[in-house]
Design a protein around this motif. Sequence first.
Motif, PDB file in Angstrom:
ATOM      1  N   THR A   1      34.875  12.161   2.817  1.00 25.64           N
ATOM      2  CA  THR A   1      34.081  11.059   3.366  1.00 25.64           C
ATOM      3  C   THR A   1      32.977  11.521   4.313  1.00 25.64           C
ATOM      4  O   THR A   1      32.235  10.706   4.842  1.00 25.64           O
ATOM      5  N   GLU A   2      32.871  12.817   4.515  1.00 26.42           N
ATOM      6  CA  GLU A   2      31.904  13.324   5.485  1.00 26.42           C
ATOM      7  C   GLU A   2      30.962  14.317   4.825  1.00 26.42           C
ATOM      8  O   GLU A   2      31.395  15.155   4.037  1.00 26.42           O
ATOM      9  N   SER A   3      29.675  14.221   5.165  1.00 26.26           N
ATOM     10  CA  SER A   3      28.734  15.225   4.649  1.00 26.26           C
ATOM     11  C   SER A   3      27.682  15.512   5.710  1.00 26.26           C
ATOM     12  O   SER A   3      27.383  14.667   6.557  1.00 26.26           O
ATOM     13  N   ARG A   4      27.144  16.710   5.634  1.00 25.98           N
ATOM     14  CA  ARG A   4      26.138  17.147   6.593  1.00 25.98           C
ATOM     15  C   ARG A   4      24.790  17.187   5.886  1.00 25.98           C
ATOM     16  O   ARG A   4      24.640  17.828   4.841  1.00 25.98           O
ATOM     17  N   TRP A   5      23.812  16.504   6.443  1.00 26.67           N
ATOM     18  CA  TRP A   5      22.507  16.377   5.809  1.00 26.67           C
ATOM     19  C   TRP A   5      21.436  17.046   6.662  1.00 26.67           C
ATOM     20  O   TRP A   5      21.512  17.050   7.891  1.00 26.67           O
ATOM     21  N   SER A   6      20.444  17.551   5.981  1.00 24.25           N
ATOM     22  CA  SER A   6      19.294  18.102   6.674  1.00 24.25           C
ATOM     23  C   SER A   6      18.060  17.777   5.838  1.00 24.25           C
ATOM     24  O   SER A   6      18.039  17.978   4.622  1.00 24.25           O
ATOM     25  N   ALA A   7      17.046  17.208   6.515  1.00 27.24           N
ATOM     26  CA  ALA A   7      15.831  16.814   5.799  1.00 27.24           C
ATOM     27  C   ALA A   7      14.673  16.760   6.767  1.00 27.24           C
ATOM     28  O   ALA A   7      14.877  16.790   7.991  1.00 27.24           O
ATOM     29  N   SER A   8      13.477  16.675   6.220  1.00 29.17           N
ATOM     30  CA  SER A   8      12.323  16.524   7.109  1.00 29.17           C
ATOM     31  C   SER A   8      12.058  15.040   7.302  1.00 29.17           C
ATOM     32  O   SER A   8      12.318  14.229   6.427  1.00 29.17           O
ATOM     33  N   ALA A   9      11.528  14.711   8.478  1.00 29.63           N
ATOM     34  CA  ALA A   9      11.305  13.300   8.766  1.00 29.63           C
ATOM     35  C   ALA A   9      10.002  13.127   9.526  1.00 29.63           C
ATOM     36  O   ALA A   9       9.572  14.021  10.250  1.00 29.63           O
ATOM     37  N   PRO A  10       9.382  11.983   9.360  1.00 27.55           N
ATOM     38  CA  PRO A  10       8.191  11.694  10.144  1.00 27.55           C
ATOM     39  C   PRO A  10       8.573  11.391  11.596  1.00 27.55           C
ATOM     40  O   PRO A  10       9.710  10.961  11.815  1.00 27.55           O
ATOM     41  N   PRO A  11       7.673  11.526  12.571  1.00 28.59           N
ATOM     42  CA  PRO A  11       6.336  12.081  12.371  1.00 28.59           C
ATOM     43  C   PRO A  11       6.351  13.606  12.356  1.00 28.59           C
ATOM     44  O   PRO A  11       7.203  14.206  12.990  1.00 28.59           O
ATOM     45  N   GLY A  12       5.410  14.143  11.602  1.00 22.32           N
ATOM     46  CA  GLY A  12       5.180  15.578  11.669  1.00 22.32           C
ATOM     47  C   GLY A  12       6.142  16.419  10.851  1.00 22.32           C
ATOM     48  O   GLY A  12       6.190  17.628  11.014  1.00 22.32           O
TER      49      GLY A  12
ATOM     50  N   ARG B   1       9.278  17.003  10.914  1.00 26.86           N
ATOM     51  CA  ARG B   1      10.259  17.837  11.621  1.00 26.86           C
ATOM     52  C   ARG B   1      11.538  17.900  10.803  1.00 26.86           C
ATOM     53  O   ARG B   1      11.831  17.014  10.028  1.00 26.86           O
ATOM     54  N   ARG B   2      12.290  18.930  11.015  1.00 30.59           N
ATOM     55  CA  ARG B   2      13.586  19.060  10.361  1.00 30.59           C
ATOM     56  C   ARG B   2      14.603  18.306  11.206  1.00 30.59           C
ATOM     57  O   ARG B   2      14.695  18.541  12.407  1.00 30.59           O
ATOM     58  N   ILE B   3      15.302  17.385  10.610  1.00 35.21           N
ATOM     59  CA  ILE B   3      16.380  16.735  11.366  1.00 35.21           C
ATOM     60  C   ILE B   3      17.695  16.853  10.593  1.00 35.21           C
ATOM     61  O   ILE B   3      17.693  17.015   9.382  1.00 35.21           O
TER      62      ILE B   3
END
Lengths: 203, 381
Positions: free
Chosen positions: A72-83, A85-87
Amino acid sequence: MDSSITPTRRRGGARGPVTSSKITVPDGDSVKVVRACTIMRPAAELYAFWREVENLAQIIKYPCSIVRISDTESRWSASAPPGDRRIEWTSLVINDEPSRLIAWRTAEGAEIAHAGSVRFEPAPGDEGTEVTVALEYNPPGGQFAALVAKLTDKEAGQQVAETLRRFKALTEAGEIPTIEGQPAGNAQDDGAAAVDAEQKDRP
Amino acid sequence: MGKRRVEVQEVREPRILNPRDCIVKITSTAICGSDLHLYNGFVPTMEKGDILGHEFMGEIVEIGPAVKLRKVGDRVVVPFTIACGGCHHCQRQEWSCCDNTNPNAAMAELINGYSGSALFGYSHAFGGYAGGQAQYARVPFADVGPIKIESDLPDAKVLFLSDIFPTGYMAAENCAIDPGRSTVAVWGCGPVGQFAVRSALLLGAAKVFAIDRQPERLAMAQAAGAYPLDESKLDVHERLKELTGGRGPDAAIDAVGMEAHGSLYDTVKQRLKLEQDRPFVLRQAIRAVRKGGVLSIPGVYTGMVDKIPFGAAFAKGVTFKMGQTHVHRYLRPLLEMVQRGRIDPSFVVTHRFPLSRAAEAYETFRDRTDGCIKVVLDPAA
């Protein structure tokens, strides 16, 4: 293929159920989008694809990485606005009805708190499965940033629509359409290239 | 390369990009009337360097890992619409409405509400796929689109299964022809119009009227059995009325589309970008068709049109039928007709050029000089 529902601003907080799965985010400044498509595959198969959370990286157009931590748990990483950035964030499945529905939300401390659900319902006449994704999130930078994001393809509604479109193509046609990597003429050196090409004897 | 500017360039060969792709080594390719809309700059979302061409055939030289039916060495004709075969629309034989082939579907949705199938070489809103006025082309969904030609029929007899024969045929089929009774008027005797005329006759139309202003085009339609009407010399509306006992034709086919001649108003507006399409023929056809008749539109429109006599269409209860051709639906039956000798599609070819002289070929076709009706390009030359 998309539903005609446009993103709506929910003023004064997103209280109360927005879908049967009760997805809400705690903050008062959330944006909600709903998009739908119909896929000529059985609900069970579509559900199974979506439930295997790492599969979603195939259908999300922007680069993101998804690592399964538990069922039921997952770790996500993606770029997001503005700019761009990696979140990073952790996503938790909060509702799971096999072949019917999956709902999730971000764990405490996510920079962009969001919650979402995907529903799988047989289309009328049993012609495929209606897949509806609802997503609610707190836009980074507040309302103004959300408005700016709306004007670019970074806007959540477009991203959800594109994800659904790719999901549909992959499950229905077996591949996601692309023209990336195909040849094109040389548009840069306009005049010179033309003369070259005309003078050259072709094989 | 910009408006009215095509060039032949050496580019690298296409490669397999998706598992259901194949690569076709092209043996014959043609210039379509709708390529002139691109050439004249009336279709948005074209980019410099885009490879044109959507009527082509050849030999499969490479297949992707998921291709099961087609094989290397197969001689195939490729439909200009790209369809997946698995979506709701494909399953309903609405191949040109396929959901899954346009990578830029979002762009088309913004313009049209929903996106139809992708097309070869026809702007980025329609997918941006490199076209077939080339020596090689990548063809997605090799098992769905390309039809294998088993017989030794020459290219010129089967090449037009890719577009204009099915397009003319669907236009005629859309007229709901009652064999031995129906009358059909066809505006525009270009390649699609020619096939519409012949298809209407094959489907049993009692009379077919062919409307154009180019004598050689009228003569070609007349040779097939149509009644020619030179719109530069007579009042088309009145003449059609007279020739149909005052009723008007049962069906009208607009095989001209958005670049019709005859209306200064629209030409000026189109040039000034106040209007995208010149719907002169559309207006005339709406008025001319009989009460309760059918208006069938294979001619391409891409945007906004002005002053459509919608009241006339409403008052007469006209049925509109239109859209990109569901080419896949017609491949087999029309190939069979060619094999049985009921029609020889090569009649329409008036000009052949080597691909290396494509720029000249486009000019000749656009200007209709030298009686040019249909150009076939030889990619090997």
